[in-house]
Motif scaffolding. Sequence first.
Motif, PDB file in Angstrom:
ATOM      1  N   ARG A   1       0.839  -1.150   0.114  1.00  0.00           N
ATOM      2  CA  ARG A   1       0.135   0.055   0.149  1.00  0.00           C
ATOM      3  C   ARG A   1       0.787   1.372   0.251  1.00  0.00           C
ATOM      4  NH1 ARG A   1      -4.534  -0.356   3.808  1.00  0.00           N
ATOM      5  NH2 ARG A   1      -5.678  -0.976   2.218  1.00  0.00           N
ATOM      6  N   SER A   2       1.876   1.335   0.766  1.00  0.00           N
ATOM      7  CA  SER A   2       2.889   2.454   0.834  1.00  0.00           C
ATOM      8  C   SER A   2       3.497   2.593  -0.730  1.00  0.00           C
ATOM      9  CB  SER A   2       3.949   2.538   2.093  1.00  0.00           C
ATOM     10  OG  SER A   2       4.701   1.205   1.839  1.00  0.00           O
ATOM     11  N   GLU A   3       3.929   1.609  -1.186  1.00  0.00           N
ATOM     12  CA  GLU A   3       4.579   1.718  -2.433  1.00  0.00           C
ATOM     13  C   GLU A   3       3.719   2.361  -3.468  1.00  0.00           C
ATOM     14  OE1 GLU A   3       7.967  -2.094  -2.199  1.00  0.00           O
ATOM     15  OE2 GLU A   3       5.896  -2.320  -2.640  1.00  0.00           O
ATOM     16  N   ARG A   4       2.499   1.787  -3.503  1.00  0.00           N
ATOM     17  CA  ARG A   4       1.536   2.179  -4.332  1.00  0.00           C
ATOM     18  C   ARG A   4       1.285   3.829  -4.248  1.00  0.00           C
ATOM     19  NH1 ARG A   4      -1.079  -1.375  -7.158  1.00  0.00           N
ATOM     20  NH2 ARG A   4      -1.214  -3.751  -6.182  1.00  0.00           N
ATOM     21  N   ARG A   5       1.298   4.299  -2.816  1.00  0.00           N
ATOM     22  CA  ARG A   5       1.056   5.999  -2.566  1.00  0.00           C
ATOM     23  C   ARG A   5       2.365   6.300  -3.031  1.00  0.00           C
ATOM     24  NH1 ARG A   5      -1.130   4.112   2.717  1.00  0.00           N
ATOM     25  NH2 ARG A   5       0.881   4.486   3.817  1.00  0.00           N
ATOM     26  N   LEU A   6       3.577   5.901  -3.000  1.00  0.00           N
ATOM     27  CA  LEU A   6       4.662   6.457  -3.296  1.00  0.00           C
ATOM     28  C   LEU A   6       4.546   6.560  -4.907  1.00  0.00           C
ATOM     29  CD1 LEU A   6       7.629   7.513  -3.107  1.00  0.00           C
ATOM     30  CD2 LEU A   6       8.389   5.056  -3.103  1.00  0.00           C
ATOM     31  N   LEU A   7       4.339   5.716  -5.612  1.00  0.00           N
ATOM     32  CA  LEU A   7       4.311   5.633  -6.947  1.00  0.00           C
ATOM     33  C   LEU A   7       3.312   6.595  -7.552  1.00  0.00           C
ATOM     34  CD1 LEU A   7       4.983   1.856  -8.006  1.00  0.00           C
ATOM     35  CD2 LEU A   7       6.489   3.887  -8.484  1.00  0.00           C
ATOM     36  N   ASP A   8       2.064   6.578  -6.875  1.00  0.00           N
ATOM     37  CA  ASP A   8       0.975   7.364  -7.339  1.00  0.00           C
ATOM     38  C   ASP A   8       1.330   9.028  -7.100  1.00  0.00           C
ATOM     39  OD1 ASP A   8      -1.703   7.651  -8.234  1.00  0.00           O
ATOM     40  OD2 ASP A   8      -2.460   8.339  -6.487  1.00  0.00           O
ATOM     41  N   ALA A   9       1.914   9.134  -6.224  1.00  0.00           N
ATOM     42  CA  ALA A   9       2.383  10.681  -5.821  1.00  0.00           C
ATOM     43  C   ALA A   9       3.637  11.107  -6.953  1.00  0.00           C
ATOM     44  CB  ALA A   9       2.797  10.904  -4.488  1.00  0.00           C
ATOM     45  N   MET A  10       4.329  10.203  -7.277  1.00  0.00           N
ATOM     46  CA  MET A  10       5.525  10.429  -8.102  1.00  0.00           C
ATOM     47  C   MET A  10       4.848  10.697  -9.541  1.00  0.00           C
ATOM     48  SD  MET A  10       8.561   8.055  -7.100  1.00  0.00           S
ATOM     49  CE  MET A  10       9.526   8.776  -8.342  1.00  0.00           C
ATOM     50  N   GLN A  11       3.840   9.930  -9.759  1.00  0.00           N
ATOM     51  CA  GLN A  11       3.366   9.975 -11.447  1.00  0.00           C
ATOM     52  C   GLN A  11       2.467  11.072 -11.388  1.00  0.00           C
ATOM     53  OE1 GLN A  11       1.050   6.708 -12.712  1.00  0.00           O
ATOM     54  NE2 GLN A  11      -0.306   6.744 -11.126  1.00  0.00           N
ATOM     55  N   LYS A  12       1.880  11.696 -10.331  1.00  0.00           N
ATOM     56  CA  LYS A  12       1.255  12.909 -10.336  1.00  0.00           C
ATOM     57  C   LYS A  12       1.841  14.102 -10.243  1.00  0.00           C
ATOM     58  CE  LYS A  12      -3.098  10.749  -8.988  1.00  0.00           C
ATOM     59  NZ  LYS A  12      -3.634  10.479  -7.979  1.00  0.00           N
ATOM     60  N   ASP A  13       3.223  14.075  -9.638  1.00  0.00           N
ATOM     61  CA  ASP A  13       4.000  15.197  -9.424  1.00  0.00           C
ATOM     62  C   ASP A  13       5.712  15.001  -9.456  1.00  0.00           C
ATOM     63  OD1 ASP A  13       5.222  17.883  -8.878  1.00  0.00           O
ATOM     64  OD2 ASP A  13       3.956  18.252  -7.320  1.00  0.00           O
ATOM     65  N   THR A  14       6.390  14.909 -10.400  1.00  0.00           N
ATOM     66  CA  THR A  14       7.811  14.451 -10.127  1.00  0.00           C
ATOM     67  C   THR A  14       8.481  15.694  -9.270  1.00  0.00           C
ATOM     68  OG1 THR A  14       8.325  15.313 -12.245  1.00  0.00           O
ATOM     69  CG2 THR A  14       7.509  13.066 -12.236  1.00  0.00           C
ATOM     70  N   THR A  15       8.038  16.720  -9.190  1.00  0.00           N
ATOM     71  CA  THR A  15       8.683  17.785  -8.543  1.00  0.00           C
ATOM     72  C   THR A  15       8.815  17.614  -6.885  1.00  0.00           C
ATOM     73  OG1 THR A  15       7.051  19.368  -8.333  1.00  0.00           O
ATOM     74  CG2 THR A  15       8.340  19.327 -10.087  1.00  0.00           C
ATOM     75  N   LEU A  16       7.899  16.655  -6.306  1.00  0.00           N
ATOM     76  CA  LEU A  16       7.860  16.363  -4.730  1.00  0.00           C
ATOM     77  C   LEU A  16       9.313  15.980  -4.220  1.00  0.00           C
ATOM     78  CD1 LEU A  16       4.364  14.521  -4.396  1.00  0.00           C
ATOM     79  CD2 LEU A  16       5.010  16.711  -3.866  1.00  0.00           C
ATOM     80  N   SER A  17       9.651  16.552  -3.271  1.00  0.00           N
ATOM     81  CA  SER A  17      10.986  16.118  -2.546  1.00  0.00           C
ATOM     82  C   SER A  17      10.609  14.786  -2.003  1.00  0.00           C
ATOM     83  CB  SER A  17      11.466  17.198  -1.565  1.00  0.00           C
ATOM     84  OG  SER A  17      10.174  17.040  -0.535  1.00  0.00           O
ATOM     85  N   GLN A  18      11.887  14.053  -1.597  1.00  0.00           N
ATOM     86  CA  GLN A  18      11.846  13.056  -0.950  1.00  0.00           C
ATOM     87  C   GLN A  18      11.300  12.926   0.679  1.00  0.00           C
ATOM     88  OE1 GLN A  18      15.767  10.894  -0.961  1.00  0.00           O
ATOM     89  NE2 GLN A  18      15.890  10.823  -2.827  1.00  0.00           N
ATOM     90  N   ILE A  19      11.505  14.220   1.088  1.00  0.00           N
ATOM     91  CA  ILE A  19      10.740  14.396   2.291  1.00  0.00           C
ATOM     92  C   ILE A  19       9.121  14.267   2.146  1.00  0.00           C
ATOM     93  CG2 ILE A  19      10.422  16.075   4.118  1.00  0.00           C
ATOM     94  CD1 ILE A  19      13.131  16.981   3.690  1.00  0.00           C
ATOM     95  N   ASP A  20       8.577  15.066   0.941  1.00  0.00           N
ATOM     96  CA  ASP A  20       7.211  14.876   0.819  1.00  0.00           C
ATOM     97  C   ASP A  20       6.672  13.746   0.434  1.00  0.00           C
ATOM     98  OD1 ASP A  20       6.893  17.550   1.236  1.00  0.00           O
ATOM     99  OD2 ASP A  20       7.538  18.252  -1.192  1.00  0.00           O
TER     100      ASP A  20
END
Length: 181
Positions: free
Chosen positions: A34-53
């Motif tokens: 579930r956390s990996e899906r949240r990570l990939l979902d966030a990345m595919q929607k906005d690649t400018t997010l920092s690692q902290i975000d």
Amino acid sequence: RYMCFIFDVKGLYLEHIFLIFLFLVTNVMHELSRSERRLLDAMQKDTTLSQIDLAELSGKSRTSIWRLIREFEEAGLIEGKVALLNPKELGLQIHVMLSVSMVKHTDRTRQEFEAHVQSLPEVMECYSVSGDRDYVLLIISKDMESYNTFLNTQILDHPSVHSASSSFALRRVKYTTALPL
């Protein structure tokens, strides 16, 4: 170790089929938490997010985010990171779904056409399809005159092409690059 029996099936051995299946299961289908899906979902929607975000959104530590991203890239889950440009702002007004029929259905004909399509920047996507036509291409062009020139010189003049049919988009109802996770 896996045990299997070997039988000849049209030149392929079941052992080979089994090994291909194992490769696909172990290398292509990646079971995501579930956390990996949240990570990939966030990345595919906005690649400018920092690692902290990304760590905050996925519930993981910053260092584990960095490691996961590298693992996803190595596994082929992340193919690249791009900027999505606005075609209208760049003067690209015409969106076309072009259905193409081939002269004949040989490997050589398909390979030649597919190689040709790869070289055409107007072709945004190309799909080999079932049904009456052989391919559907998504084309973008600045105007009808440019599209007409492209169609006649790059598609209809190609020796592999028998015919083509254009459908023009009237308006975009939905567009996304985000995959359903």
